[in-house]
Design a protein around this motif. Structure first.
Motif, PDB file in Angstrom:
ATOM      1  N   TYR A 564     128.577  16.736  48.671  1.00 47.35           N
ATOM      2  CA  TYR A 564     129.881  16.312  49.177  1.00 47.35           C
ATOM      3  C   TYR A 564     130.805  15.730  48.098  1.00 47.35           C
ATOM      4  O   TYR A 564     132.007  15.599  48.341  1.00 47.35           O
ATOM      5  N   GLY A 565     130.246  15.372  46.945  1.00 50.68           N
ATOM      6  CA  GLY A 565     131.065  14.748  45.916  1.00 50.68           C
ATOM      7  C   GLY A 565     131.422  15.660  44.770  1.00 50.68           C
ATOM      8  O   GLY A 565     132.166  15.246  43.873  1.00 50.68           O
ATOM      9  N   THR A 566     130.907  16.865  44.760  1.00 49.29           N
ATOM     10  CA  THR A 566     131.220  17.813  43.686  1.00 49.29           C
ATOM     11  C   THR A 566     131.624  19.154  44.289  1.00 49.29           C
ATOM     12  O   THR A 566     131.514  19.366  45.498  1.00 49.29           O
ATOM     13  N   GLN A 567     132.065  20.060  43.424  1.00 57.01           N
ATOM     14  CA  GLN A 567     132.460  21.400  43.853  1.00 57.01           C
ATOM     15  C   GLN A 567     131.359  22.422  43.553  1.00 57.01           C
ATOM     16  O   GLN A 567     131.619  23.628  43.504  1.00 57.01           O
ATOM     17  N   LEU A 568     130.136  21.947  43.373  1.00 56.06           N
ATOM     18  CA  LEU A 568     129.033  22.842  43.033  1.00 56.06           C
ATOM     19  C   LEU A 568     128.649  23.703  44.239  1.00 56.06           C
ATOM     20  O   LEU A 568     128.713  23.251  45.388  1.00 56.06           O
ATOM     21  N   SER A 569     128.234  24.916  43.963  1.00 55.88           N
ATOM     22  CA  SER A 569     127.748  25.797  45.026  1.00 55.88           C
ATOM     23  C   SER A 569     126.332  25.372  45.413  1.00 55.88           C
ATOM     24  O   SER A 569     125.691  24.572  44.715  1.00 55.88           O
ATOM     25  N   GLN A 570     125.828  25.940  46.535  1.00 61.22           N
ATOM     26  CA  GLN A 570     124.474  25.595  46.978  1.00 61.22           C
ATOM     27  C   GLN A 570     123.445  25.985  45.918  1.00 61.22           C
ATOM     28  O   GLN A 570     122.483  25.244  45.672  1.00 61.22           O
TER      29      GLN A 570
END
Length: 706
Positions: A564-570
Motif C-alpha cells: 500500500y505504500g509503494t508502486q511495486l507490482s505483486q
C-alpha cells in the motif's frame, strides 16, 4: 572568551544622552569610563527649553520604555533635519537653521550609541579574539568611527524607523543599534576569513523545524525533504564524532569541513536503514544513495539555511537591513486545544450544531421541571474551566456520580452523533446503521450480516460501556418485547422518558457500529491514504492509523508498506519479501484482519479525543472570549509559565528584548496577570452561571486552563 573591562550600564536618560565612553590608560592597561560631553549636555538643555514636543516626551525619571520613545523622537527629528539640510531650492535661512538643529541633535545620538557600541564588541568577542593582534579597543574605535559618520548612522536610523511602526513599540533603538554594530564587526571579520559560523556548524546547530522551513522556501518537495532530513539527522552525529570532537581539534577552533568518509558512513547508514519498517515512507521508497549524493544533500541544506532568515547567521552579510522580527524573542501565542477538524472534516460546525440542539432539549426539560438546572452548566465548568466532577458536584451540592451521569448524557450523545455524521460522510448509510442495530438487538444480539469482529465489538460495548439499568431496559424492550407504555408504567416514568432512555442506551452501540463498519469497508483505502499523507500532509487520522500499523509484527508491517505504500507490482513485492503470491495473499489477509481490530480502538480513541478537545476549546472561547486579545501580554505570560512550564528566570531571559527584564519583574507581572485572569473567570461564573468559585477552585482553573 577574552576578558573585557567591566563597563556599568548608564542608569538615567540624562546620562545616556550626555556621556560617552573614553578610553584611558590606568594601571598598565586600557580602561573605559563614562565622561560627560559638554556639547551633548549643552544641546540637551537647549532643546528641552526650546522644543515643546521634546518637553512633553522628556521623562528623566521615567521607565526605559519612555526613554526609548524619547530617543526615537530625537532620531526622527534628526532624520527630518538631515533631509531639510540637503533639499534643493530651500531658502538659505531655513537650510542654515536646519543644519544648526542637526548639529544640536547629533551629539545626543552619538552619546546614546556609545553603550550599544561597547555591548556589540562584548557580544562579538568570541569571533574577533581569533585575531591575536587586535584587541577590544581596536574594535570599539572602529564602531566609534561609524558613530561619528552621519552618513553611516542615517542608513541604520532609516531602517530602524521603517521597522519601528510595524513593531508596535516592541523594538528598542538601543538593542537595534547593538545588533547593527555586531554585523558591522562581523562584516570586517569576514575580510580576515572569520565568519560567525562555518557552514557545518550552522547545519548542526539548526533544529528540524528550521531546516524543514528553509527547504520549503527553496521549493524542495515533501518527498525529497523527508530524505534530506533523514540523512541530516545521522550526519550530525557522524560529523560531530569524527570532526568536532576529534582529539586534534582545539576547542574554539572553526568547525572543519567533513571528509568523504563521513559522507560514506552516512550513505551506508541511509541505505541500510531505509529498508526498516520504522523509517519515513519517502525514505523506504528511495533507491540506494552514494556518498556524493549525501554530500550534495547536505550542501543544499546549508544553502537553504543561509538563504532563509531563520537563523542569525544568515544575516551576517547584511549589517544595515535588519528585520524587526529578528529582534523579538518568540512568545507563545494564546493556547488553544488541538483541533483535528482538518483531519476528520468540519467538526466545529457539526458539533456546535449538535451541542446547541442538546442544550435546547435540556433547557426545555429544565423549564418543565424534568431535569435539574445545573445540567446545562456542567460543560463550561468541566471542559472550559477544567474542574473535576467532584469539584462541580460540591458547587451544586450533589454527588459526583450524578455529575458523571449527567455529563455522559452530553458526551455519549455528541460522540454518537459525530460518528454517525462521519460514517455518512464516508458513504455508510445512517438508515442502514439504525436498521442493523435494531435487528441486532431484536435478534438476541446477533445479526447474520455482521462479521465476528463487529459482533465482538458490540458485545464488549454492551457489557462495559452500558450501565446495568441500561442493559436491563434494552433487554426488556428487545428481548422480552415489552412496549414503551408497559416500560413507562413499570418504572413509573413518562413515555418520552422511556424513549429518551432507550436512545441514550443505544448511543454507545451506534457509535461502535459506525466505526466498525467504516473500518471494515475502508481498511485498505485508509492504509494507502495514510501512507500518502505521511509524506505530503501528515495529520492526526493518518498518524493514528500508522500507529496501529506499527503494532503489527515487522513482517506484517513490511507487507503493508510494500503493498500500500509503494508502486511495486505483486511480482516485485514477492521478490522483495522472498515469498510466493499465495503466501503473500494469505499473510496480507491475516494482517488486515488483525489491523481492523487495532484500527477500531485507535479510531475510537481519536474520535473521543477530537470531541473532548473541541469541547474544551469551544467552552473556553465562551468563558472569556475577549481576554486573550484585550490582555495579550498577560495571557502570553501565563501561557509561558503554566503551559510551557518555564521558570521566572527563563521567562525573564526570553522577554529581555532591548531592556533587561529581571526575575522580580516577571514574578510581579505574573501575579498581576493571575489576578486579572481569575477576576475575569469569577465574574463570568457569577453572571453567566450564577455560581461563585472558591479560591481553591480558581487555583485549579489557572493550572488546568493552559
Amino acid at each position: 572568551m577574552p576578558i573585557l573591562p567591566h563597563v556599568r550600564c548608564r542608569t538615567s536618560l540624562d546620562e545616556k544622552l550626555t556621556t560617552s565612553l573614553e578610553i584611558g590608560f590606568y594601571h598598565n592597561k586600557y580602561q573605559p569610563h563614562w565622561v560627560v560631553k559638554t556639547d551633548a549636555h549643552r544641546s540637551l538643555e537647549h532643546i528641552k527649553k526650546t522644543d515643546d514636543s521634546i518637553q512633553n516626551l522628556y521623562k528623566a525619571e521615567g521607565e526605559p520604555e519612555d526613554w526609548n520613545k524619547f530617543v526615537i523622537h530625537l532620531a526622527q527629528l534628526w532624520q527630518a533635519e538631515q533631509l531639510a539640510g540637503v533639499y534643493p531650492g530651500q531658502p538659505t535661512r531655513q537650510r542654515a537653521k536646519g543644519w544648526s538643529k542637526k548639529h544640536e541633535l547629533y551629539p545626543l545620538l552619538c552619546a546614546y550609541l556609545n553603550e550599544p557600541a561597547y555591548r556589540a564588541v562584548e557580544k562579538t568577542s568570541k569571533s574577533w579574539k581569533r585575531l591575536k593582534n587586535y584587541t577590544w579597543e581596536h574594535w570599539f574605535l572602529q564602531i566609534q568611527d561609524i558613530i561619528n559618520n552621519p552618513q553611516e548612522i542615517i542608513k541604520i536610523v532609516e531602517n530602524f524607523l521603517r521597522a519601528a511602526p510595524e513593531s508596535q513599540g516592541k523594538v528598542s533603538m538601543e538593542f537595534y543599534f547593538k545588533r547593527a554594530f555586531e554585523y558591522k564587526i562581523l562584516e570586517k571579520l569576514e575580510q580576515f576569513g572569520i565568519s560567525r559560523a562555518s557552514d557545518w556548524r550552522l547545519i548542526c546547530m539548526a533544529n528540524e523545524s528550521e531546516l524543514r522551513q528553509s527547504l520549503q522556501k527553496q521549493g524542495t518537495s515533501d518527498l525529497v525533504m523527508e530524505r534530506y532530513i533523514f540523512a541530516w539527522d545521522y550526519f550530525k552525529s557522524v560529523y560531530k564524532d569524527n570532526r568536532v570532537n576529534h582529539p586534534e581539534r582545539k576547542k574554539g577552533d572553526r568547525w572543519p569541513n567533513p571528509h568523504r568518509e563521513d559522507f560514506a558512513e552516512v550513505s551506508r547508514y541511509y541505505n541500510q536503514e531505509k529498508e526498516l519498517t520504522g523509517v519515513p515512507l519517502a525514505v523506504f521508497q528511495d533507491t540506494t544513495r552514494s556518498p556524493e549524493q549525501i554530500a550534495q544533500w547536505m550542501q543544499e541544506s546549508v544553502q537553504a539555511l543561509r538563504d532563509s532568515a531563520l537563523l542569525d547567521e544568515v544575516n551576517i552579510n547584511n549589517p544595515d537591513v535588519l528585520d524587526y522580527r529578528c529582534l523579538q524573542k518568540s512568545v507563545v501565542s494564546p493556547t488553544s486545544c488541538s483541533n483535528s477538524s482538518d483531519l476528520l472534516g468540519n467538526v466545529q460546525e457539526i458539533l456546535t450544531k449538535n451541542l446547541e440542539q442538546l442544550n435546547s432539549m435540556f433547557a426545555q426539560a429544565i423549564a418543565q421541571g424534568e431535569k435539574p438546572d445545573y445540567i446545562v452548566k456542567l460543560l463550561p465548568l468541566r471542559y472550559g474551566l477544567g474542574l473535576s466532577q467532584q469539584d462541580v458536584g460540591q458547587i451544586f451540592g450533589v454527588h459526583q456520580s450524578q455529575i458523571s451521569r449527567r455529563e455522559s448524557d452530553y458526551i455519549e450523545t455528541l460522540l454518537s452523533l459525530f460518528c454517525q455524521w462521519l460514517a455518512d460522510k464516508k458513504g455508510i448509510s445512517l438508515e442502514r446503521i439504525n436498521q442493523d442495530l435494531e435487528q441486532w438487538l431484536s435478534g438476541g444480539y446477533s445479526h447474520p450480516k455482521f462479521s465476528t469482529q463487529i459482533q465482538e465489538f458490540l458485545m464488549e460495548t454492551l457489557a462495559k460501556s452500558l450501565s446495568k439499568p441500561e442493559r436491563t431496559l434494552l433487554e426488556k424492550h428487545y428481548q422480552k418485547q415489552k412496549t414503551i407504555p408497559q416500560l413507562a408504567s413499570e418504572h413509573k416514568l413518562k413515555n418520552w422518558e422511556v424513549e429518551q432512555a432507550l436512545d441514550l442506551a443505544k448511543h454507545p452501540l451506534r457509535r461502535v457500529l459506525c466505526l466498525a463498519l467504516w473500518v471494515e469497508t475502508s481498511t485498505e483505502k485508509l492504509i494507502r491514504q495514510s501512507y500518502q499523507d505521511s509524506i505530503h500532509s501528515p495529520n492526526l487520522l493518518s498518524d493514528k492509523i500508522l500507529e496501529g500499523v506499527a503494532t503489527l509484527t515487522e513482517q506484517q508491517q513490511k507487507i503493508l508498506r510494500y503493498v500500500y505504500g509503494t508502486q511495486l507490482s505483486q511480482e516485485e513485492v514477492t521478490q522483495k519479501l522472498n515469498c510466493t503470491p499465495n503466501e503473500l495473499t494469505r499473510q496480507l489477509t491475516v494482517s488486515l484482519k488483525e489491523l481492523q481490530i487495532i484500527l477500531h480502538l485507535k479510531l475510537t480513541e481519536l474520535v473521543t479525543t477530537t470531541v473532548k478537545s473541541w469541547l474544551k476549546s469551544h467552552c473556553q472561547t465562551q468563558v472569556i472570549p475577549r481576554f486573550p486579545s484585550r490582555y495579550c501580554e498577560e495571557y502570553q505570560l501565563l501561557a509561558l509559565y503554566y503551559q510551557q512550564r518555564l521558570k521566572p528566570r527563563k521567562i525573564a531571559s526570553r522577554l529581555s528584548v532591548g531592556y533587561q527584564v529581571t526575575v522580580e519583574e516577571v514574578v510581579n507581572q505574573l501575579s498581576q496577570a493571575e489576578g486579572l485572569f481569575l477576576e475575569a473567570i469569577q465574574y463570568w461564573c457569577q453572571h453567566q452561571l450564577g455560581v461563585s468559585l472558591t479560591d481553591g477552585d480558581l487555583e485549579k482553573v489557572l493550572k488546568k486552563w493552559f
